[in-house]
Design an enzyme around this catalytic site. Structure first.
Site, PDB file in Angstrom:
ATOM      1  N   SER A 153      63.923  13.839  -4.291  1.00 35.54           N
ATOM      2  CA  SER A 153      63.978  13.232  -2.652  1.00 35.54           C
ATOM      3  C   SER A 153      65.317  13.593  -2.247  1.00 35.54           C
ATOM      4  O   SER A 153      65.439  13.782  -1.004  1.00 35.54           O
ATOM      5  CB  SER A 153      63.885  11.743  -3.065  1.00 35.54           C
ATOM      6  OG  SER A 153      64.920  11.321  -3.650  1.00 35.54           O
ATOM      7  N   LYS A 190      64.655  12.640   4.199  1.00 37.93           N
ATOM      8  CA  LYS A 190      64.979  12.025   5.221  1.00 37.93           C
ATOM      9  C   LYS A 190      64.740  12.446   6.745  1.00 37.93           C
ATOM     10  O   LYS A 190      64.177  11.946   7.581  1.00 37.93           O
ATOM     11  CB  LYS A 190      66.189  11.361   5.205  1.00 37.93           C
ATOM     12  CG  LYS A 190      66.396  10.250   4.258  1.00 37.93           C
ATOM     13  CD  LYS A 190      65.684   8.811   4.516  1.00 37.93           C
ATOM     14  CE  LYS A 190      65.594   8.125   3.255  1.00 37.93           C
ATOM     15  NZ  LYS A 190      64.732   6.763   3.662  1.00 37.93           N
ATOM     16  N   GLU A 242      69.935   2.917  11.545  1.00 41.80           N
ATOM     17  CA  GLU A 242      70.644   2.192  10.472  1.00 41.80           C
ATOM     18  C   GLU A 242      70.611   3.318   9.218  1.00 41.80           C
ATOM     19  O   GLU A 242      69.770   3.989   9.194  1.00 41.80           O
ATOM     20  CB  GLU A 242      69.887   0.926   9.807  1.00 41.80           C
ATOM     21  CG  GLU A 242      68.710   1.289   8.800  1.00 41.80           C
ATOM     22  CD  GLU A 242      67.730   1.854   9.036  1.00 41.80           C
ATOM     23  OE1 GLU A 242      67.350   1.974  10.354  1.00 41.80           O
ATOM     24  OE2 GLU A 242      67.133   2.543   8.258  1.00 41.80           O
TER      25      GLU A 242
HETATM   26  C1  LIG Z   1      68.327  10.576  -1.527  1.00 44.07           C
HETATM   27  C2  LIG Z   1      67.421   9.432  -1.377  1.00 44.07           C
HETATM   28  N1  LIG Z   1      66.022   9.248  -1.988  1.00 44.07           N
HETATM   29  C3  LIG Z   1      65.374   8.051  -1.832  1.00 44.07           C
HETATM   30  C4  LIG Z   1      65.813   7.054  -1.088  1.00 44.07           C
HETATM   31  C5  LIG Z   1      65.010   5.739  -0.786  1.00 44.07           C
HETATM   32  O1  LIG Z   1      64.613   5.486   0.056  1.00 44.07           O
HETATM   33  P1  LIG Z   1      62.914   5.444   0.704  1.00 44.07           P
HETATM   34  O2  LIG Z   1      62.552   6.811   0.642  1.00 44.07           O
HETATM   35  O3  LIG Z   1      63.021   4.599   1.935  1.00 44.07           O
HETATM   36  O4  LIG Z   1      62.535   4.833  -0.637  1.00 44.07           O
HETATM   37  C6  LIG Z   1      66.862   7.261  -0.319  1.00 44.07           C
HETATM   38  C7  LIG Z   1      67.321   6.244   0.858  1.00 44.07           C
HETATM   39  N2  LIG Z   1      68.212   6.295   1.720  1.00 44.07           N
HETATM   40  C8  LIG Z   1      68.430   5.478   2.735  1.00 44.07           C
HETATM   41  C9  LIG Z   1      69.377   5.948   3.654  1.00 44.07           C
HETATM   42  O5  LIG Z   1      70.134   6.804   3.409  1.00 44.07           O
HETATM   43  O6  LIG Z   1      69.806   5.072   4.532  1.00 44.07           O
HETATM   44  C10 LIG Z   1      68.289   3.974   2.214  1.00 44.07           C
HETATM   45  O7  LIG Z   1      69.838   3.643   1.928  1.00 44.07           O
HETATM   46  C11 LIG Z   1      67.442   3.186   2.824  1.00 44.07           C
HETATM   47  C12 LIG Z   1      66.619   3.595   3.811  1.00 44.07           C
HETATM   48  C13 LIG Z   1      66.860   2.202   1.841  1.00 44.07           C
HETATM   49  C14 LIG Z   1      67.642   8.373  -0.144  1.00 44.07           C
HETATM   50  O8  LIG Z   1      68.609   8.779   0.417  1.00 44.07           O
END
Ligand SMILES: Cc1ncc(COP(=O)(O)O)c(/C=N/[C@H](C(=O)O)[C@@H](O)C(C)C)c1O
Length: 393
Positions: free
Chosen positions: A376, A83, A105
């Site tokens: 990720s 992220k 958000e």
């Molecule tokens: C460790 C980890 N791996 C994958 C994802 C999947 O989100 P994307 O990369 O947007 O597909 C996430 C998504 N996290 C967001 C968040 O932290 O706000 C999620 O809740 C949304 C953006 C979908 C994540 O935290």
């Protein structure tokens, strides 16, 4: 600004000035590196973020699946997830645009944490909108957001998860566009967000492609990544899209089942790419989980980060083109994979990431002999959930 029939800018009139200003800034700073923006982005991502992340050979998994498994370690990026690539890029861009305030958000809290870290690093005040349900299930990240000096704004409307958090943040942005930038958390939203977030996240596949050639003498046969909004997937795929010989697998949350109870208006999964239909959500035409009257359904996943009824328009387009294969892994298989990676490789993955390893466990026979899996994020934030789920089963 279209990806096939997906994408576009379906926003209220009040947001158009902000969207146009952002599209112009994206063009100048991200695409044309005006004032050396991309140079500063890359050097901060290296020094503050800790890039490049390793592409690490997984000894135990390679033996188990009789194929070469390489892990792209975005869990080692500062903050513990991919992220930060996007959050740092957007907060830095907000500074170049002369904005004084950041809002964002979050669902799993990783994007919120990354934005709070980037805002602190670049000395910008920041408010993170988070659904009450998610505040309850991702408490370690709520604390980190606050300790990094950002405010957490609880979103109590609806089910109190990501969907409502995004809508609330867009509403707030519409009234504060003058001095505020909205750091969207994934490759979703109106143009230029999907392209811009993909461009910031593409550092993942830029590195992985080079590292794979260096370490294996050629391109991988497969790249596997989990998909919530799609930023982790698009980042891991971007530089491979033109390499037709590299198969790209987007792993969504199969939740507790793929069968949807229409009149409940609830989908017990978040398998948008495989089971969704075309619709408009959060400013873009894309694929989403909707019932027969076109009402957006509640989604489900054991992992907050994949629990999202929409998906990025570019990813939806690549799936329709047949360039990306959409697959899904249910809660049980994801939890099993969470434990396997922890025990066999000494890496506790985020529950979101575990879905990609669940896919490897179940479908490795269909994969080629050099597989890159995008890790990720790390799983510290999920320990409570996993302990609860494991004792419950
Ligand atoms: C460790 C980890 N791996 C994958 C994802 C999947 O989100 P994307 O990369 O947007 O597909 C996430 C998504 N996290 C967001 C968040 O932290 O706000 C999620 O809740 C949304 C953006 C979908 C994540 O935290």
């Amino acid at each position: 600004p279209k990806f096939g029939e997906y994408g576009g800018q379906f926003v209220p009139e009040a947001l158009m000035p902000a969207i146009e200003e952002l599209a112009d800034a994206y063009e100048r700073y991200v695409l044309n590196n005006e004032d050396g923006f991309m140079d500063e982005f890359r050097s901060r991502l290296a020094d503050f973020g800790g890039r490049p992340t390793p592409l690490q050979y997984a000894d135990q998994l390679s033996e188990r699946y009789d194929t070469d498994v390489y892990l792209k370690r975005e869990d080692l990026l500062h903050g513990g997830a991919h992220k930060l690539n996007n959050a740092l890029g957007q907060v830095l861009l907000a500074k170049y645009m002369g904005k004084e305030r950041i809002i964002a958000e979050t669902g799993a809290g990783q994007h919120g944490t990354a934005t709070a870290m980037a805002a602190a690093h670049l000395d910008m005040p920041c408010e993170i909108y988070m659904g009450e349900t998610d505040i309850a299930r991702q408490r370690p990240n709520v604390f980190r957001i606050k300790i990094n000096g950002s405010e957490v704004v609880p979103v109590t409307v609806g089910r109190g998860t990501l969907k409502e958090a995004i809508s609330e943040t867009m509403r707030e942005w519409a009234t504060t566009v003058e001095n505020t930038h909205y750091v969207i958390g994934s490759v979703v939203g109106p143009h230029p967000f999907p392209k811009m977030v993909r461009d910031f996240q593409s550092v993942i596949s830029e590195e992985a492609r080079e590292q794979a050639i260096e370490q294996t003498g050629g391109l991988p046969t497969d790249v596997v990544a989990c998909a919530g909004g799609g930023s982790n997937t698009m980042g891991a795929f971007a530089e491979f899209v033109d390499d037709e010989e590299v198969a790209l697998h987007a792993v969504e949350a199969g939740g507790s089942s793929l069968t949807v109870d229409e009149d409940e208006g609830v989908a017990p999964n978040s398998a948008t790419l495989s089971t969704g239909d075309e619709g408009v959500l959060h400013g873009a035409r894309t694929k989403l989980l909707q019932d027969s009257d076109g009402q957006i359904m509640e989604s489900h996943s054991v992992s907050a980060g994949l629990d999202y009824a929409g998906v990025g328009p570019e990813l939806a387009h690549l799936v329709d083109e047949g360039r990306v294969t959409p697959v899904n892994v249910d809660d049980d298989l994801a939890l099993e994979a969470f434990h396997r990676l922890s025990q066999d490789e000494g890496i506790i993955p985020a529950l979101e990431t575990a879905h990609a390893f669940g896919y490897l466990e179940k479908y490795h026979e269909d994969l080629g002999d050099t597989v890159v899996v995008n890790v990720s994020g790390r799983g510290d934030k999920d320990l409570e959930t996993v302990i609860e789920e494991t004792t419950k089963r």
